[in-house]
Design a protein around this motif. Structure first.
Motif, PDB file in Angstrom:
ATOM      1  N   THR A  16       9.051   5.058   1.059  1.00 18.96           N
ATOM      2  CA  THR A  16       7.934   5.961   0.789  1.00 18.96           C
ATOM      3  C   THR A  16       7.143   6.231   2.060  1.00 18.96           C
ATOM      4  OG1 THR A  16       7.758   5.186  -1.499  1.00 18.96           O
ATOM      5  CG2 THR A  16       5.824   6.263  -0.558  1.00 18.96           C
ATOM      6  N   ALA A  17       6.842   5.173   2.810  1.00 21.21           N
ATOM      7  CA  ALA A  17       6.086   5.339   4.063  1.00 21.21           C
ATOM      8  C   ALA A  17       6.890   6.161   5.071  1.00 21.21           C
ATOM      9  CB  ALA A  17       5.724   3.969   4.639  1.00 21.21           C
ATOM     10  N   ALA A  52       0.849  -1.191   0.000  1.00 19.44           N
ATOM     11  CA  ALA A  52       0.000   0.000   0.000  1.00 19.44           C
ATOM     12  C   ALA A  52       0.888   1.246   0.000  1.00 19.44           C
ATOM     13  CB  ALA A  52      -0.902  -0.003   1.227  1.00 19.44           C
ATOM     14  N   LEU A  53       0.498   2.233  -0.778  1.00 17.07           N
ATOM     15  CA  LEU A  53       1.243   3.493  -0.871  1.00 17.07           C
ATOM     16  C   LEU A  53       0.412   4.623  -0.268  1.00 17.07           C
ATOM     17  CD1 LEU A  53       2.581   3.207  -4.522  1.00 17.07           C
ATOM     18  CD2 LEU A  53       3.794   2.729  -2.401  1.00 17.07           C
ATOM     19  N   PRO A  54       1.073   5.634   0.295  1.00 21.66           N
ATOM     20  CA  PRO A  54       0.328   6.780   0.819  1.00 21.66           C
ATOM     21  C   PRO A  54      -0.512   7.428  -0.279  1.00 21.66           C
ATOM     22  CG  PRO A  54       2.618   6.887   1.527  1.00 21.66           C
ATOM     23  CD  PRO A  54       2.513   5.770   0.521  1.00 21.66           C
ATOM     24  N   ARG A  55      -1.720   7.803   0.045  1.00 21.18           N
ATOM     25  CA  ARG A  55      -2.690   8.455  -0.837  1.00 21.18           C
ATOM     26  C   ARG A  55      -3.241   7.557  -1.945  1.00 21.18           C
ATOM     27  NH1 ARG A  55       0.965  12.578  -0.070  1.00 21.18           N
ATOM     28  NH2 ARG A  55       2.030  12.133  -1.994  1.00 21.18           N
ATOM     29  N   LEU A  56      -2.574   6.462  -2.265  1.00 18.38           N
ATOM     30  CA  LEU A  56      -3.039   5.599  -3.347  1.00 18.38           C
ATOM     31  C   LEU A  56      -3.484   4.223  -2.867  1.00 18.38           C
ATOM     32  CD1 LEU A  56      -0.345   6.341  -6.066  1.00 18.38           C
ATOM     33  CD2 LEU A  56      -2.687   7.196  -5.974  1.00 18.38           C
ATOM     34  N   GLY A  57      -3.080   3.847  -1.672  1.00 18.84           N
ATOM     35  CA  GLY A  57      -3.418   2.516  -1.177  1.00 18.84           C
ATOM     36  C   GLY A  57      -2.815   1.455  -2.081  1.00 18.84           C
ATOM     37  N   ARG A  58      -3.612   0.446  -2.400  1.00 14.91           N
ATOM     38  CA  ARG A  58      -3.156  -0.612  -3.304  1.00 14.91           C
ATOM     39  C   ARG A  58      -3.727  -0.432  -4.710  1.00 14.91           C
ATOM     40  NH1 ARG A  58      -3.527  -3.027   1.708  1.00 14.91           N
ATOM     41  NH2 ARG A  58      -1.641  -4.125   2.314  1.00 14.91           N
ATOM     42  N   THR A  59      -4.407   0.695  -4.937  1.00 18.08           N
ATOM     43  CA  THR A  59      -5.036   0.917  -6.239  1.00 18.08           C
ATOM     44  C   THR A  59      -4.026   1.165  -7.352  1.00 18.08           C
ATOM     45  OG1 THR A  59      -5.242   3.299  -5.876  1.00 18.08           O
ATOM     46  CG2 THR A  59      -7.078   1.917  -5.151  1.00 18.08           C
ATOM     47  N   TRP A  60      -2.782   1.527  -7.004  1.00 17.13           N
ATOM     48  CA  TRP A  60      -1.763   1.827  -8.012  1.00 17.13           C
ATOM     49  C   TRP A  60      -1.436   0.608  -8.864  1.00 17.13           C
ATOM     50  CZ3 TRP A  60       2.660  -1.014  -8.163  1.00 17.13           C
ATOM     51  CH2 TRP A  60       2.953  -1.756  -7.026  1.00 17.13           C
ATOM     52  N   TYR A  61      -1.661  -0.584  -8.330  1.00 13.54           N
ATOM     53  CA  TYR A  61      -1.244  -1.798  -9.028  1.00 13.54           C
ATOM     54  C   TYR A  61      -2.094  -2.054 -10.275  1.00 13.54           C
ATOM     55  CZ  TYR A  61       0.093  -6.564  -9.946  1.00 13.54           C
ATOM     56  OH  TYR A  61       0.539  -7.697 -10.555  1.00 13.54           O
ATOM     57  N   ARG A  62      -3.385  -1.894 -10.152  1.00 13.59           N
ATOM     58  CA  ARG A  62      -4.260  -2.177 -11.290  1.00 13.59           C
ATOM     59  C   ARG A  62      -4.615  -0.928 -12.095  1.00 13.59           C
ATOM     60  NH1 ARG A  62      -4.520  -7.292 -11.326  1.00 13.59           N
ATOM     61  NH2 ARG A  62      -5.182  -8.510  -9.552  1.00 13.59           N
ATOM     62  N   ARG A  63      -4.541   0.234 -11.474  1.00 10.19           N
ATOM     63  CA  ARG A  63      -4.862   1.514 -12.117  1.00 10.19           C
ATOM     64  C   ARG A  63      -6.258   1.515 -12.703  1.00 10.19           C
ATOM     65  NH1 ARG A  63      -0.775   5.192 -14.781  1.00 10.19           N
ATOM     66  NH2 ARG A  63       0.474   5.636 -12.990  1.00 10.19           N
ATOM     67  N   GLY A  64      -7.186   0.983 -11.951  1.00 10.19           N
ATOM     68  CA  GLY A  64      -8.579   0.968 -12.382  1.00 10.19           C
ATOM     69  C   GLY A  64      -9.304   2.232 -11.921  1.00 10.19           C
ATOM     70  N   ALA A  65     -10.626   2.129 -11.856  1.00  7.20           N
ATOM     71  CA  ALA A  65     -11.452   3.277 -11.469  1.00  7.20           C
ATOM     72  C   ALA A  65     -11.100   3.818 -10.076  1.00  7.20           C
ATOM     73  CB  ALA A  65     -12.925   2.902 -11.553  1.00  7.20           C
ATOM     74  N   PRO A  66     -10.889   2.953  -9.061  1.00  5.80           N
ATOM     75  CA  PRO A  66     -10.537   3.520  -7.745  1.00  5.80           C
ATOM     76  C   PRO A  66      -9.247   4.341  -7.762  1.00  5.80           C
ATOM     77  CG  PRO A  66     -11.186   1.227  -7.500  1.00  5.80           C
ATOM     78  CD  PRO A  66     -11.085   1.506  -8.972  1.00  5.80           C
ATOM     79  N   TYR A  67      -8.272   3.902  -8.548  1.00  5.69           N
ATOM     80  CA  TYR A  67      -7.017   4.642  -8.668  1.00  5.69           C
ATOM     81  C   TYR A  67      -7.274   6.017  -9.249  1.00  5.69           C
ATOM     82  CZ  TYR A  67      -2.466   6.024 -10.573  1.00  5.69           C
ATOM     83  OH  TYR A  67      -1.338   6.711 -10.889  1.00  5.69           O
ATOM     84  N   TRP A  68      -8.002   6.088 -10.354  1.00  2.46           N
ATOM     85  CA  TRP A  68      -8.243   7.366 -11.019  1.00  2.46           C
ATOM     86  C   TRP A  68      -9.166   8.246 -10.193  1.00  2.46           C
ATOM     87  CZ3 TRP A  68      -4.664   8.729 -14.031  1.00  2.46           C
ATOM     88  CH2 TRP A  68      -3.956   7.777 -14.749  1.00  2.46           C
ATOM     89  N   LEU A  69     -10.059   7.659  -9.417  1.00  3.46           N
ATOM     90  CA  LEU A  69     -10.880   8.466  -8.515  1.00  3.46           C
ATOM     91  C   LEU A  69     -10.026   9.092  -7.415  1.00  3.46           C
ATOM     92  CD1 LEU A  69     -14.106   6.300  -8.179  1.00  3.46           C
ATOM     93  CD2 LEU A  69     -13.888   8.543  -9.263  1.00  3.46           C
ATOM     94  N   THR A  92      -6.449  15.846  -7.212  1.00  4.58           N
ATOM     95  CA  THR A  92      -6.385  16.990  -8.123  1.00  4.58           C
ATOM     96  C   THR A  92      -7.359  18.079  -7.714  1.00  4.58           C
ATOM     97  OG1 THR A  92      -5.690  15.561  -9.935  1.00  4.58           O
ATOM     98  CG2 THR A  92      -6.625  17.700 -10.540  1.00  4.58           C
ATOM     99  N   VAL A  93      -8.591  17.706  -7.413  1.00  5.74           N
ATOM    100  CA  VAL A  93      -9.590  18.695  -7.000  1.00  5.74           C
ATOM    101  C   VAL A  93      -9.140  19.401  -5.721  1.00  5.74           C
ATOM    102  CG1 VAL A  93     -11.950  18.954  -6.117  1.00  5.74           C
ATOM    103  CG2 VAL A  93     -11.521  17.601  -8.170  1.00  5.74           C
TER     104      VAL A  93
END
Length: 182
Positions: free
Chosen positions: A112-113, A20-37, A43-44
């Motif tokens: 990173t952590a 798991a990465l800060p701010r991205l969790g484990r979503t960085w691995y697949r780069r699906g919808a949760p990652y881009w959200l 960004t917002v």
């Protein structure tokens, strides 16, 4: 014993879990919808923070500008516009160089952590220091805000963060494929 969540399970064909990465969790691995959200949410938030910071900087500059004679104001405003454009580009170029260097030697998940913890620990002291320095920097706050905006805009538009590259490299180094696939 409860089973592991799918995000905690090892990646397909690998024997170690995806870190798991800060701010991205484990979503960085697949780069699906949760990652881009998560990236869109970041960004917002950063764009709103930049807008508020820029309004603050312009308000502070306006207070200093009112103290100047009217003929000096026009010249000083022109200098501020030119300095802000240069600072915006300088901030983007400086961050681009740092990003390129960070991708050459990306941090592993533990580093990173650790960097995130160190950053979070230093923030209160930097805020206190910044309050005093902002009064000294009031005459050049628009240029400073432009520099920060240039850095943040480039940070928001990178294809891959160094922490992702480091985690991907770490996963490749530490993962062992099953014997049947070797």
């Amino acid at each position: 014993m409860a089973s592991r969540a799918s995000s905690e399970a090892p990646a397909a064909g690998y024997s170690v879990p995806v870190p798991a990465l800060p701010r991205l969790g484990r979503t960085w691995y697949r780069r699906g919808a949760p990652y881009w959200l998560r990236r869109a949410r970041t960004t917002v938030f950063v764009v709103l923070a930049m807008a508020l910071f820029s309004l603050f900087a312009l308000g502070l500059y306006e207070g200093v500008r009112d103290l100047l004679p009217s003929t000096v104001r026009v010249v000083w405003d022109g200098v501020q516009v030119a300095a802000s454009v240069v600072a915006l580009v300088w901030g983007a170029v400086a961050h681009r160089r740092e990003h390129r260097e960070a991708l050459l030697d990306p941090p592993d998940p533990a580093r990173t952590a650790r960097a995130k913890r160190d950053h979070d620990r230093r923030v209160p002291g930097r805020i206190a220091l910044g309050r005093g320095l902002v009064l000294l920097a009031a005459p050049v706050m628009p240029a400073f805000a432009a520099y920060v905006a240039g850095r943040l805009l480039f940070w928001l538009t990178v294809r891959e963060y160094p922490s992702e590259a480091g985690a991907r490299r770490w996963l490749e180094e530490h993962a062992t494929r099953p014997a049947a696939q070797q």
